[in-house]
Design a protein around this motif. Structure first.
Motif, PDB file in Angstrom:
ATOM      1  N   ASP A  63       0.483 -38.943   2.380  1.00 46.54           N
ATOM      2  CA  ASP A  63      -0.523 -38.370   1.437  1.00 46.54           C
ATOM      3  C   ASP A  63       0.534 -36.969   1.244  1.00 46.54           C
ATOM      4  OD1 ASP A  63      -2.289 -40.335   1.011  1.00 46.54           O
ATOM      5  OD2 ASP A  63      -3.526 -39.138   2.504  1.00 46.54           O
ATOM      6  N   ALA A  64       0.946 -36.456   2.161  1.00 46.10           N
ATOM      7  CA  ALA A  64       1.719 -34.847   2.010  1.00 46.10           C
ATOM      8  C   ALA A  64       2.858 -35.309   1.219  1.00 46.10           C
ATOM      9  CB  ALA A  64       1.771 -34.333   3.306  1.00 46.10           C
ATOM     10  N   GLN A  65       3.543 -36.315   1.593  1.00 45.85           N
ATOM     11  CA  GLN A  65       4.861 -36.361   0.875  1.00 45.85           C
ATOM     12  C   GLN A  65       4.530 -36.877  -0.675  1.00 45.85           C
ATOM     13  OE1 GLN A  65       6.264 -39.493   3.529  1.00 45.85           O
ATOM     14  NE2 GLN A  65       7.580 -38.263   4.643  1.00 45.85           N
ATOM     15  N   ARG A  66       3.481 -37.660  -0.841  1.00 45.49           N
ATOM     16  CA  ARG A  66       3.126 -38.044  -2.285  1.00 45.49           C
ATOM     17  C   ARG A  66       2.900 -37.115  -3.118  1.00 45.49           C
ATOM     18  NH1 ARG A  66      -1.372 -37.820  -4.438  1.00 45.49           N
ATOM     19  NH2 ARG A  66      -2.495 -37.631  -2.222  1.00 45.49           N
ATOM     20  N   ARG A  67       1.980 -35.840  -2.561  1.00 42.69           N
ATOM     21  CA  ARG A  67       1.902 -34.798  -3.270  1.00 42.69           C
ATOM     22  C   ARG A  67       2.952 -33.964  -3.506  1.00 42.69           C
ATOM     23  NH1 ARG A  67      -2.420 -34.760   0.717  1.00 42.69           N
ATOM     24  NH2 ARG A  67      -1.327 -33.164   1.783  1.00 42.69           N
ATOM     25  N   ILE A  68       4.015 -33.793  -2.598  1.00 47.30           N
ATOM     26  CA  ILE A  68       5.119 -33.069  -2.940  1.00 47.30           C
ATOM     27  C   ILE A  68       6.036 -33.850  -4.118  1.00 47.30           C
ATOM     28  CG2 ILE A  68       7.552 -32.660  -1.997  1.00 47.30           C
ATOM     29  CD1 ILE A  68       6.095 -32.415   0.815  1.00 47.30           C
ATOM     30  N   GLY A  69       5.924 -35.131  -3.999  1.00 49.52           N
ATOM     31  CA  GLY A  69       6.565 -36.053  -5.134  1.00 49.52           C
ATOM     32  C   GLY A  69       5.882 -35.770  -6.611  1.00 49.52           C
ATOM     33  N   THR A  70       4.540 -35.561  -6.376  1.00 48.18           N
ATOM     34  CA  THR A  70       3.889 -35.205  -7.573  1.00 48.18           C
ATOM     35  C   THR A  70       4.222 -33.738  -8.256  1.00 48.18           C
ATOM     36  OG1 THR A  70       2.039 -36.533  -7.012  1.00 48.18           O
ATOM     37  CG2 THR A  70       1.505 -34.796  -8.901  1.00 48.18           C
TER      38      THR A  70
END
Length: 111
Positions: free
Chosen positions: A10-17
């Motif tokens: 989830d944290a990596q997804r937020r960074i990607g966003t």
């Protein structure tokens, strides 16, 4: 922490966003991060453990997730993390104790 990997993703997804929303800014940050994490006098694992210690002292749980994972990928051992956490706790006091315990729990659940 059975959901540790999910929280990391989830944290990596937020960074990607954020990276997609602001590619120029994130490109610069990614270059800084790459240089900061690259092995030099300190190994990449040692640098990631420094980042964990700072994240613990600052109280950033997503940073703890990200940098514990990176430290493990670079071969960091639990005993090394504990030494880094000792320094973080010295510098961060009581709140660092709580985040230090989270960092150790995260490492154990990601192994």
């Amino acid at each position: 922490m059975p959901d540790t990997m999910e929280r990391l993703k989830d944290a990596q997804r937020r960074i990607g966003t954020l990276a997609k929303a602001s590619p120029e800014l994130f490109g610069g940050f990614a270059r800084v991060s790459k240089v900061a994490a690259s092995a030099g006098t300190f190994s990449a694992a040692q640098k990631e453990l420094m980042a964990v210690a700072i994240a613990v002292a600052k109280g950033c749980e997503d940073c703890i997730l990200y940098h514990v994972d990176a430290a493990l990928k670079h071969g960091a051992k639990e005993a090394e993390l504990i030494e880094a956490l000792e320094v973080a706790i010295e510098m961060g006091g009581g709140p660092a104790v709580m985040y230090g315990a989270k960092a150790l729990e995260i490492m154990r659940s990601l192994q």
